[in-house]
Structures are given as C-alpha cells and as structure tokens.
Design a protein around this motif. Structure first.
Motif, PDB file in Angstrom:
ATOM      1  N   ALA A  45       0.374 -15.905   0.134  1.00 53.34           N
ATOM      2  CA  ALA A  45      -0.966 -16.423   0.424  1.00 53.34           C
ATOM      3  C   ALA A  45      -1.966 -15.288   0.643  1.00 53.34           C
ATOM      4  O   ALA A  45      -3.132 -15.377   0.245  1.00 53.34           O
ATOM      5  CB  ALA A  45      -0.917 -17.331   1.645  1.00 53.34           C
ATOM      6  N   ALA A  46      -1.501 -14.205   1.272  1.00 52.49           N
ATOM      7  CA  ALA A  46      -2.392 -13.076   1.559  1.00 52.49           C
ATOM      8  C   ALA A  46      -2.714 -12.253   0.316  1.00 52.49           C
ATOM      9  O   ALA A  46      -3.789 -11.654   0.224  1.00 52.49           O
ATOM     10  CB  ALA A  46      -1.762 -12.189   2.624  1.00 52.49           C
ATOM     11  N   LEU A  47      -1.787 -12.213  -0.638  1.00 53.83           N
ATOM     12  CA  LEU A  47      -1.965 -11.349  -1.809  1.00 53.83           C
ATOM     13  C   LEU A  47      -2.388 -12.096  -3.062  1.00 53.83           C
ATOM     14  O   LEU A  47      -2.632 -11.472  -4.099  1.00 53.83           O
ATOM     15  CB  LEU A  47      -0.654 -10.596  -2.088  1.00 53.83           C
ATOM     16  N   TRP A  48      -2.475 -13.417  -2.995  1.00 54.25           N
ATOM     17  CA  TRP A  48      -2.826 -14.176  -4.196  1.00 54.25           C
ATOM     18  C   TRP A  48      -4.216 -13.756  -4.695  1.00 54.25           C
ATOM     19  O   TRP A  48      -5.177 -13.758  -3.944  1.00 54.25           O
ATOM     20  CB  TRP A  48      -2.811 -15.674  -3.899  1.00 54.25           C
ATOM     21  N   PRO A  49      -4.331 -13.393  -5.972  1.00 52.09           N
ATOM     22  CA  PRO A  49      -5.638 -12.958  -6.493  1.00 52.09           C
ATOM     23  C   PRO A  49      -6.637 -14.106  -6.569  1.00 52.09           C
ATOM     24  O   PRO A  49      -6.350 -15.156  -7.147  1.00 52.09           O
ATOM     25  CB  PRO A  49      -5.289 -12.436  -7.901  1.00 52.09           C
ATOM     26  N   ILE A  50      -7.779 -13.928  -5.956  1.00 50.31           N
ATOM     27  CA  ILE A  50      -8.851 -14.930  -5.972  1.00 50.31           C
ATOM     28  C   ILE A  50     -10.082 -14.301  -6.607  1.00 50.31           C
ATOM     29  O   ILE A  50     -10.442 -13.158  -6.303  1.00 50.31           O
ATOM     30  CB  ILE A  50      -9.165 -15.430  -4.547  1.00 50.31           C
ATOM     31  N   THR A  51     -10.732 -15.046  -7.479  1.00 46.95           N
ATOM     32  CA  THR A  51     -11.880 -14.526  -8.233  1.00 46.95           C
ATOM     33  C   THR A  51     -12.980 -13.991  -7.321  1.00 46.95           C
ATOM     34  O   THR A  51     -13.252 -14.573  -6.252  1.00 46.95           O
ATOM     35  CB  THR A  51     -12.457 -15.635  -9.130  1.00 46.95           C
TER      36      THR A  51
END
Length: 328
Positions: free
Chosen positions: A18-24
C-alpha cells in the motif's frame, strides 16, 4: 511458520504494498498520503480480525470469503489500470485527471465538430479545465479509480489470502468443563461421544464442525488433538476415550476407509465387543462409500448432500436420549 506469524508477515507485506503502490502525479500529494495510510490500516485490521482465534472461520465460509475478495480485487485492479490509460491526460507538462463522459454541451458542439482529437488535445482546448469537456461525475469516478484502485485492491487481496490462512488455522475450542483422565468404574461415562476421523481434509473439517455443533448444544465430545493426554501413548489414550464415551462417532469418507490406516479400527474393535459396537458405534456418512466389515449392519447417519433428513438433528437426538444413564 505458525498461523500468527503468517498473519504478521501478511500484514507487513500488505502495508508495504500500500505504501509503495505507484499513484499518478495527477492526484494531489495529500490525497495520495490519505490513500496509502488508509489502505495500510485496513490491511492491518483485516489481518488482525482474521487472525483472532475467536474469529476462526469455517472452511466453507473462509473459501467463499477468499474467492469473493480475490475476484473483487482482480476486477478493481483491472478498472484501475484501465483508468490509468483513459482517465489521465497531459496538460503543459503535468498530468491531470479527466473524465470519460462528455458534457451535453461539449458533445453537442465541440466534440461533434472535432471527432479525432486526443484527450490531451481536448484538455488543451479546455484551458486545463476538464469540467469544460467531461462531466463532473465521470471525473470523480476516474479520480477514485486512479487513486484508490491499486491500494484498495491490496486490501482485498489481503483479505483473500488471510481467509485462506484462517481456514487452515481453525482452532478447537477448550472443552466445556475440565475433566481429568481417570479410570472409571463400570457404567460411568465422561463423554457423550468420541470422534474418530482422519486428519486429512476434508475429514478434519467435518470432525470440527460436528464437534462445534454438539458442544454448542451442551454435549461433551472427546477429540484426539484436545482430549488426549500429551504424556500418554496415542493408542492407550484412544482406548481410554472410547471406554469413557457413551458413543463412538466415525466420520466415514473414502479417506477414513483407506486400507493403510488400520490403528483406529483395531483399537475400536479390541475395546468394544460385537454387542457394544452395535449399540455405541455411529457411522457419520459424508461420502457414499462401502463400509468395512467392522461397521457392517449399522445404519449410521447420512451427512451427504443427498440426505433427506437433517443429520445433525438426528445425531443430537441420539446423543441426548437417556443422557446420563449407565451405558450397557
């Protein structure tokens, strides 16, 4: 690795994902932080709930929860990646979230007159304001999918994996009352029934469901993993529990009748003579199999899906009948 450690590892892995998931970068950093923290907390909470001994799931419920959560996670992940392609456009070197449904005004004029423009070109014509081209509702939907889609799918997959771990971790509750292993005088019973079963699945699950259902109704049931004394020989403890029980319940499946598993049949046959076997042995038929010679002549209780009478009610009625009377 113990079940508790598995849940800890699962929770750490989920929080990391959850902390490392790439978000635009089209999403404000404050929203990104909120999504990451919320997803990590929900994942940790799911692990804590599923890992609590008091929340042990029945195998069927755990399997259903795992399948439903995993399917929902796959669907959400697909929508997320799809939105990342169609819901984000570039405007003067920075990414902005757009929508997928044109406003009535834009569709009636601008879009009709400019059918071949890319989303980035339309955003440029709108001066960087997506609401001039796309509906507010579609922009909000896109924003949710590109922001929450990935981290929320992590939560769903955590629940799916956690349910499977909980399925294998199923615990046996303590006995309703403490009874010390003692040598009883003739005609005295400690247990209403002793459960004989194979430790492989699905036999173990069948046995645990029977155990929980009977003890929930106030009946005392002996089962090896809980009621055998840890410092005694397995076979001697089996003989003791059989002698101290009014009935012996045999969870009958194809696994139970495998020819290479004969210790329980031998002990039961040795402990009970033919007359007692007829009165005290109760086959619980979970699969339509041919019973062995030592169970011949016994009607048993049908637990197969084709059973025409509710089997648990028949079993409870049998065990409760004349409870406390001296066994023959």
């Amino acid at each position: 690795m113990t079940p508790a450690v598995r849940f800890v590892v699962l929770g750490i892995a989920a929080c990391a994902a959850a902390a490392l998931w790439p978000i635009t970068p089209a999403v404000p950093s404050s929203d990104v932080l909120l999504v990451r923290v919320s997803s990590a907390v929900m994942s940790a909470a799911a692990c804590a709930i599923l890992g609590a001994p008091s929340k042990a799931l029945k195998p069927a419920h755990a399997t259903a929860l795992s399948a439903a959560s995993s399917l929902a996670g796959v669907a959400l992940l697909w929508w997320h990646f799809n939105a990342m392609v169609g819901c984000v456009a570039d405007y003067n070197g920075r990414a902005l979230v757009i929508g997928r449904e044109f406003t009535k005004e834009a569709a009636a004029g601008y879009v009709r007159d400019n059918p071949g423009l890319s989303p980035a070109d339309r955003l440029l014509d709108a001066g960087g304001d997506p609401a001039r081209i796309w509906t507010i509702e579609s922009i909000r939907t896109c924003r949710f999918l590109v922001t929450w889609g990935g981290p929320a799918s992590v939560v769903l997959f955590t629940i799916g994996v956690g349910a499977l771990v909980a399925r294998g971790r199923r615990q046996i509750a303590p006995p309703p009352m403490v009874v010390k292993p003692v040598t009883l005088s003739s005609g005295t019973s400690v247990y209403d029934a002793f459960l004989s079963y194979r430790h492989s699945e699905p036999d173990r699950s069948h046995a645990l469901e029977i155990l929980e259902s009977l003890e929930a109704r106030g009946l005392r049931v002996a089962i090896d993993v809980r009621d055998f004394a840890p410092n005694e020989h397995f076979l001697s403890e089996m003989e003791r529990c059989i002698k101290q029980s009014r009935f012996v319940l045999c969870v009958v499946t194809s696994q139970y009748l495998k020819s290479d598993h004969t210790s329980e049949e031998a002990i039961i046959s040795k402990t009970l003579d033919m007359a007692e076997r007829r009165k005290r042995l109760v086959p619980l038929i979970f699969e339509p199999v041919e019973v062995p010679v030592w169970l011949h002549g016994l009607v048993g209780i049908d637990f197969t899906p084709e059973a025409t009478v509710e089997p648990l009610a028949r079993l409870v009625g049998l065990l409760a009948e004349k409870r406390g009377a001296p066994r023959v």
